[in-house]
Design a protein around this motif. Structure first.
Motif, PDB file in Angstrom:
ATOM      1  N   UNK A  64       0.864  -1.176   0.000  1.00 47.73           N
ATOM      2  CA  UNK A  64       0.000   0.000   0.000  1.00 47.73           C
ATOM      3  C   UNK A  64       0.904   1.230   0.000  1.00 47.73           C
TER       4      UNK A  64
ATOM      5  N   UNK B  70       4.339  -0.007   8.535  1.00 49.76           N
ATOM      6  CA  UNK B  70       4.556  -1.286   9.233  1.00 49.76           C
ATOM      7  C   UNK B  70       3.264  -1.816   9.833  1.00 49.76           C
ATOM      8  N   UNK B  71       3.212  -3.157   9.953  1.00 49.80           N
ATOM      9  CA  UNK B  71       2.057  -3.794  10.583  1.00 49.80           C
ATOM     10  C   UNK B  71       2.403  -4.126  12.029  1.00 49.80           C
ATOM     11  N   UNK B  72       1.624  -3.582  12.947  1.00 51.94           N
ATOM     12  CA  UNK B  72       1.943  -3.800  14.361  1.00 51.94           C
ATOM     13  C   UNK B  72       1.204  -4.997  14.955  1.00 51.94           C
TER      14      UNK B  72
ATOM     15  N   UNK C 200      -1.651  -6.075  19.016  1.00 43.30           N
ATOM     16  CA  UNK C 200      -1.043  -4.921  19.677  1.00 43.30           C
ATOM     17  C   UNK C 200      -0.744  -5.100  21.164  1.00 43.30           C
TER      18      UNK C 200
ATOM     19  N   UNK D 260      -4.339  -0.512  19.268  1.00 34.15           N
ATOM     20  CA  UNK D 260      -3.071   0.204  19.112  1.00 34.15           C
ATOM     21  C   UNK D 260      -2.875   1.321  20.129  1.00 34.15           C
TER      22      UNK D 260
ATOM     23  N   UNK E 288     -12.187  12.592  18.302  1.00 31.30           N
ATOM     24  CA  UNK E 288     -11.967  11.362  17.532  1.00 31.30           C
ATOM     25  C   UNK E 288     -12.365  11.634  16.084  1.00 31.30           C
TER      26      UNK E 288
ATOM     27  N   UNK F 108      -7.273   2.827   2.520  1.00 34.84           N
ATOM     28  CA  UNK F 108      -6.442   3.451   3.554  1.00 34.84           C
ATOM     29  C   UNK F 108      -7.371   4.183   4.520  1.00 34.84           C
TER      30      UNK F 108
ATOM     31  N   UNK G  56      -7.441   7.057  11.854  1.00 34.17           N
ATOM     32  CA  UNK G  56      -8.254   7.324  13.040  1.00 34.17           C
ATOM     33  C   UNK G  56      -7.413   8.125  14.043  1.00 34.17           C
TER      34      UNK G  56
ATOM     35  N   UNK H  61      -6.841  10.181  17.170  1.00 35.14           N
ATOM     36  CA  UNK H  61      -7.511  10.487  18.448  1.00 35.14           C
ATOM     37  C   UNK H  61      -6.682  11.573  19.124  1.00 35.14           C
TER      38      UNK H  61
ATOM     39  N   UNK I  92      -2.821  10.671  18.853  1.00 34.45           N
ATOM     40  CA  UNK I  92      -2.456   9.263  18.654  1.00 34.45           C
ATOM     41  C   UNK I  92      -3.032   8.902  17.293  1.00 34.45           C
TER      42      UNK I  92
ATOM     43  N   UNK J 183      -3.757   3.938  12.037  1.00 35.20           N
ATOM     44  CA  UNK J 183      -4.005   3.757  10.602  1.00 35.20           C
ATOM     45  C   UNK J 183      -4.335   2.302  10.321  1.00 35.20           C
ATOM     46  N   UNK J 184      -4.956   2.089   9.197  1.00 26.34           N
ATOM     47  CA  UNK J 184      -5.250   0.725   8.750  1.00 26.34           C
ATOM     48  C   UNK J 184      -5.208   0.728   7.220  1.00 26.34           C
ATOM     49  N   UNK J 185      -4.552  -0.286   6.663  1.00 26.44           N
ATOM     50  CA  UNK J 185      -4.505  -0.418   5.204  1.00 26.44           C
ATOM     51  C   UNK J 185      -5.010  -1.815   4.833  1.00 26.44           C
TER      52      UNK J 185
ATOM     53  N   UNK K  40      -2.912  -4.384   7.244  1.00 23.38           N
ATOM     54  CA  UNK K  40      -1.790  -3.685   7.892  1.00 23.38           C
ATOM     55  C   UNK K  40      -2.371  -2.604   8.786  1.00 23.38           C
ATOM     56  N   UNK K  41      -1.898  -2.547  10.031  1.00 28.63           N
ATOM     57  CA  UNK K  41      -2.395  -1.505  10.911  1.00 28.63           C
ATOM     58  C   UNK K  41      -1.388  -1.183  11.996  1.00 28.63           C
ATOM     59  N   UNK K  42      -1.539  -0.015  12.534  1.00 25.91           N
ATOM     60  CA  UNK K  42      -0.625   0.412  13.578  1.00 25.91           C
ATOM     61  C   UNK K  42      -0.988   1.805  14.015  1.00 25.91           C
ATOM     62  N   UNK K  43      -0.107   2.392  14.789  1.00 26.30           N
ATOM     63  CA  UNK K  43      -0.380   3.754  15.248  1.00 26.30           C
ATOM     64  C   UNK K  43       0.920   4.419  15.675  1.00 26.30           C
TER      65      UNK K  43
ATOM     66  N   UNK L  49       2.592   8.199  17.761  1.00 24.91           N
ATOM     67  CA  UNK L  49       2.341   9.437  18.502  1.00 24.91           C
ATOM     68  C   UNK L  49       2.607  10.636  17.621  1.00 24.91           C
TER      69      UNK L  49
ATOM     70  N   UNK M 276       5.944   7.330  11.428  1.00 24.13           N
ATOM     71  CA  UNK M 276       6.349   5.991  11.850  1.00 24.13           C
ATOM     72  C   UNK M 276       7.376   5.505  10.826  1.00 24.13           C
TER      73      UNK M 276
ATOM     74  N   UNK N 228       2.717  10.475   8.642  1.00 29.12           N
ATOM     75  CA  UNK N 228       1.320  10.040   8.618  1.00 29.12           C
ATOM     76  C   UNK N 228       0.372  11.234   8.576  1.00 29.12           C
TER      77      UNK N 228
END
Lengths: 567, 209
Positions: free
Chosen positions: A453, A458-460, A463, A506, B74, B97, B100, B102, B128, B131-133, B141-144, B146, B191, B196
């Motif tokens: 994408x 990165x994929x976490x 969590x 997350x 949010x 894509x 979110x 917060x 915070x 994200x999500x793909x 794929x997802x993560x977050x 700061x 990240x 982001x």
């Protein structure tokens, strides 16, 4: 001016009050019928094409609901606690040529303060707990319906008025119950209702359907319900037959015919035999054949390019003069191969005369693998390895085939055309001679690969557990991942939980990562869950035992502690 | 970025003290907003057809003396585009894509009098950024990460235009004041050195309870 109004405008307005502009709306099983009804104008005719409709409909406006083919237009409730059709508030409703099967309540006519008229003609009600429940309305008229094997055929509620006319009631536990005003004439009833049968021209007769077990309620030639109606309204200008396939609104479509056998019978001929259709009106059979599929050709218009052979009343026929010569298809051309994760999407240009393909793929130095395909021009090869390059090519094949269908027919007195039955779902296919194959197509080399994408983030993963146990591949984290994949993802609630968790997980994980002191606490909270899931993976009974034992032990422990404190 | 945030924080500390005396005490605030998010990545348009995508959200907070808002927000945004092959950067596949962010925020409002119909504001806060793909036929794929944000805008007091409706809002819902606001927000988060964040242009309704 007044003259103009009364002479021109008023008649036009008067015409508008009638349903001259009523529209025929074709509905298929894919249609959103509730939306179609919502959008329909008063007095429109909704024509349901053949198919099995699963629905609970509420009719609040005056409409006609009509099936194209009574036997094959079947209505079944989605929610079996609710009627398939609720008529509530409409002033004029006609329900024609439909089959209501295996429902708790097929049709419910609600009480109405205003005068309303409901007509149910030429419908089949089969295996329903209650076929029709009639409320307090002006008139509900049942004409030429077949009620078969229902617990209750027609149930009244209060001061309803019903007219029951030219119907067949066969093998129902209760034919009429709680009807206050009855006008029941010219029906075929096989029950012991002495006060109904034998008077008002109702008859207790031999009722023979073509094949009630398979849902064919056309009348057999030996049936006692033929030409027993009140008026001469049948297709042949005789007195109406009773039941769903008599009277003026009969769909006049014989049931489809099943081919028993079709096989090569000579250098240019194929012999076909089929089952008899014992509908007394059937005058003969037509044999349709083509090198293309015949599936779904139900109407005369759809069949107009075909030239069937009239077998008349025979039940077998040899079709001669067929072309059995084979053709070698041209080599197909691979156009594109698109890499995907462990997959390749292959596209090619169709070959002339091909009706199937074999797709080959091979890693250099390894065995060739192949997949047989129908007459398509794209395919996704799965289960591949992302670190290998695959050579892909195709071969086209041609197998001479003849497709057969047989249609029963009878002639309408009011129509010069014959009326023919629908075709059965699948053609009978006869393959002739040897299969011919093309030379190989061009070869394209491609390597499956993951799509990234944008941006490549990165994929976490898992969590909270990852944060608590320190790394993604920890055994404890893997147990949770396995539980997610095996037990949560396949269920709707589980998937919803995962969606929720993936949004908020997350955030919690980041918080845990930033507060090292929290990690042991979270690990402590997760361990009982991990232990339970580990048991679940070993043995479901052990898991259930543990699930019951742990709370029981906790309750025992707490109550014991309270007792000690009390002492 | 951090120097700008420091400047704004300093501004928050030197509040105009005279305004405290003239304003009503604390109130809860609720906001609903929608607009466009323009990612910081300059070549976004090449992969997602447009350089920005829709974003919606809501906020809840506490208003101190009509000049300082503290709260959380949010937001959610979604864009649909194509992925790329790592071997040759060819655009292919289908990617959804989603973001979110917060936020915890502090806002300083330039409100100097009762019934002031146009109120400018500036604010900063912590983000915070989740994200999500979703790539069709591949693992999600997802993560977050700061981050922080700063924002500015204007709030238009709607009560001055329709006092009857304002009275009705108070009777029925306990809404003291309603504002239409226009907001520009710059979010910074990254990240693995990949930014982001981006800029949001939003319109919203704010209710003082």
């Amino acid at each position: 001016m007044r003259k103009i109004y009364t002479g021109i405008v008023a008649p036009i307005l008067f015409l508008f009050t009638f349903d001259l502009f009523a529209e025929d709306i074709s509905i298929t099983v894919e249609s959103d019928i509730a939306a179609e009804i919502e959008n329909a104008d008063e007095n429109d005719v909704l024509i349901l094409e053949p198919g099995e409709y699963k629905l609970n409909l509420i009719l609040e406006k005056s409409l006609d609901l009509k099936g194209r083919d009574t036997t094959n237009t079947i209505l079944i409730a989605i929610d079996n606690d609710e009627p398939v059709l609720s008529i509530n508030g409409a002033s004029q409703v006609n329900i024609n040529n439909l089959t209501f099967r295996d429902n708790h309540l097929a049709i419910k006519v609600f009480d109405a303060d205003e005068p309303i008229n409901i007509n149910m003609t030429n419908n089949v009600f089969q295996n329903n707990t209650t076929a029709v429940e009639v409320g307090n309305v002006s008139t509900t008229r049942f004409e030429n319906n077949t009620f078969y094997s229902n617990e209750n055929a027609i149930v009244g509620v209060e001061d309803e008025r019903v007219e029951v006319y030219q119907n067949i009631f066969f093998s129902n536990d209760s034919t009429f119950s709680q009807l206050s005003t009855e006008d029941i004439t010219y029906n075929c009833i096989n029950s012991d209702i002495e006060n109904i049968t034998g008077v008002n021209n109702n008859i207790k007769e031999i009722i023979i359907f073509v094949d009630q077990e398979s849902g064919d309620f056309h009348l057999d030639g030996d049936s006692g319900c033929i030409d027993k109606g009140k008026e001469e309204k049948d297709f042949d200008d005789s007195l109406s037959d009773l039941g769903a396939f008599g009277g003026s609104n009969d769909d006049s479509i014989p049931n489809a015919v099943t081919i028993i056998q079709a096989e090569e019978a000579g250098a240019d001929s194929i012999a076909v035999s089929w089952e008899e259709n014992s509908d007394y009106r059937v005058e003969g059979y037509k044999v349709y054949y083509s090198t293309e599929t015949l599936k779904g050709l139900h109407t005369d218009e759809e069949r107009e390019d075909l030239t069937p052979v009239d077998a008349e009343t025979a039940l077998e026929l040899t079709v001669t003069g067929l072309d059995f010569s084979a053709v070698i298809p041209t080599a197909p051309v691979l156009t594109t191969i698109t890499p995907r994760d462990e997959k390749l999407l292959v596209n090619w240009a169709s070959s002339d005369n091909a009706n199937s393909y074999t797709l080959y793929y091979q890693v250099e130095g390894e065995n060739v693998q192949s997949t047989s395909l129908g007459d398509v021009n794209s395919y996704t090869i799965g289960g591949l390895s992302n670190d290998k390059t695959y050579n892909v090519w195709l071969v086209a094949h041609y197998q001479k085939q003849y497709h057969f269908q047989v249609a029963a027919y009878f002639e309408l007195s009011t129509d010069t055309n014959y009326r023919e039955s629908s075709f059965v779902l699948d053609d009978t296919v006869v393959e002739i001679g040897e299969e011919e194959s093309s030379s190989n197509s061009n070869v394209i080399s491609a390597r499956p690969e993951k799509i990234m994408a944008y941006p490549n983030l990165p994929n976490e993963g898992c969590f909270i557990a990852t944060a608590a146990f320190g790394y993604y591949s920890a055994a404890e984290v893997q147990i949770l991942r396995d539980f997610r994949d095996q037990y949560l993802l396949p269920t709707e609630m589980g998937a919803a939980f995962i969606d929720w968790y993936y949004i908020y997980g997350p955030i919690a994980a980041a918080f845990i990562n930033e507060h090292e002191s929290l990690k042991p606490v979270v690990r402590l909270l997760l361990y009982p869950l991990i232990l339970l899931l580990e048991l679940l993976s070993l043995n479901i009974l052990l898991f259930i035992f543990a699930l019951l034992f742990i709370p029981a032990f906790a309750v025992y422990f707490l109550s014991r502690k309270q007792l000690l404190v009390a002492k | 970025m951090s120097s700008r945030i420091l400047t704004i924080l300093c501004l928050l500390l030197i509040l105009p003290t005279h305004s405290f005396a003239t304003q009503k005490p604390v109130r809860w605030i609720f906001e609903m907003h929608g607009g466009l998010f323009e990612p910081e990545l300059s070549d976004w348009e090449q992969h997602y057809d447009s350089s920005r995508f829709p974003e919606l959200g809501f906020s809840y907070g506490y208003r101190f003396f009509s000049v300082i808002d503290l709260g959380f927000s949010i937001n959610y945004g979604k864009d649909k585009g194509r992925g790329i092959l790592s071997s040759n950067s060819e655009a292919t596949g289908e990617v959804n894509h989603q973001i979110l962010p917060v936020e915890l925020f502090a806002i300083l409002r330039g409100k100097l009098m009762e019934n002031q119909w146009l109120v400018p504001y500036i604010g900063v806060g912590y983000t915070r950024f989740a994200y999500r793909q979703d790539i069709v036929d591949q693992e999600r794929i997802q993560g977050s990460a700061n981050g922080q944000h700063m924002r500015f805008g204007v709030q238009l007091l709607l009560d001055t235009f329709d006092q009857r409706s304002a009275a009705l809002m108070y009777q029925r819902w306990g809404v003291n004041n309603s504002y239409l606001y226009f907001d520009v927000k710059e979010t910074t988060a990254e990240i693995n050195d990949i930014p982001l964040g981006g800029r949001s242009y939003k319109v919203g309704l704010l209710f003082e309870l």
